[in-house]
Design a protein around this motif. Structure first.
Motif, mmCIF file in Angstrom:
data_model
loop_
_atom_site.group_PDB
_atom_site.id
_atom_site.type_symbol
_atom_site.label_atom_id
_atom_site.label_comp_id
_atom_site.label_asym_id
_atom_site.label_seq_id
_atom_site.Cartn_x
_atom_site.Cartn_y
_atom_site.Cartn_z
ATOM 1 N N ILE A 39 -3.573 -2.945 -6.173
ATOM 2 C CA ILE A 39 -4.702 -3.726 -6.661
ATOM 3 C C ILE A 39 -5.594 -4.163 -5.494
ATOM 4 C CG2 ILE A 39 -3.683 -6.031 -6.637
ATOM 5 C CD1 ILE A 39 -5.816 -4.609 -9.429
ATOM 6 N N MET A 40 -5.026 -4.234 -4.298
ATOM 7 C CA MET A 40 -5.806 -4.628 -3.138
ATOM 8 C C MET A 40 -6.493 -3.429 -2.475
ATOM 9 S SD MET A 40 -3.211 -7.474 -1.593
ATOM 10 C CE MET A 40 -4.317 -8.127 -0.376
ATOM 11 N N SER A 41 -6.276 -2.235 -2.995
ATOM 12 C CA SER A 41 -6.813 -1.026 -2.391
ATOM 13 C C SER A 41 -8.184 -0.677 -2.968
ATOM 14 C CB SER A 41 -5.860 0.144 -2.617
ATOM 15 O OG SER A 41 -6.464 1.353 -2.241
ATOM 16 N N GLN A 42 -9.189 -0.683 -2.127
ATOM 17 C CA GLN A 42 -10.533 -0.313 -2.552
ATOM 18 C C GLN A 42 -10.588 1.175 -2.878
ATOM 19 O OE1 GLN A 42 -13.591 -1.097 0.321
ATOM 20 N NE2 GLN A 42 -15.203 -0.845 -1.171
ATOM 21 N N VAL A 43 -9.763 1.982 -2.206
ATOM 22 C CA VAL A 43 -9.735 3.418 -2.464
ATOM 23 C C VAL A 43 -9.327 3.690 -3.904
ATOM 24 C CG1 VAL A 43 -8.633 5.606 -1.838
ATOM 25 C CG2 VAL A 43 -9.258 3.967 -0.055
#
Length: 60
Positions: A39-43
């Motif tokens: 959830i913290m991954s912008q990718v």
């Protein structure tokens, strides 16, 4: 205190972790670490937005 808040143009509140728990937001001890990392991954948000929002809905 209330008078200061009502008269202020901006109000900043700094709290500890316990405030989120009482609001129904899980703390880190009760979250799945892999889901939190996703959830913290912008990718993941950019590449697979449906997956991202599915995990976000599950966590929060």
């Amino acid at each position: 205190m209330q008078d200061y808040i009502e008269k202020s143009k901006y109000t900043v509140v700094i709290t500890g972790a316990e405030i989120s728990i009482s609001a129904g937001i899980k703390d880190m001890q009760h979250m799945n670490v892999l889901e939190v990392m996703q959830i913290m991954s912008q990718v993941i948000l950019l590449v697979a937005p449906n997956h991202y929002y599915k995990i976000a809905w599950k966590i929060f």
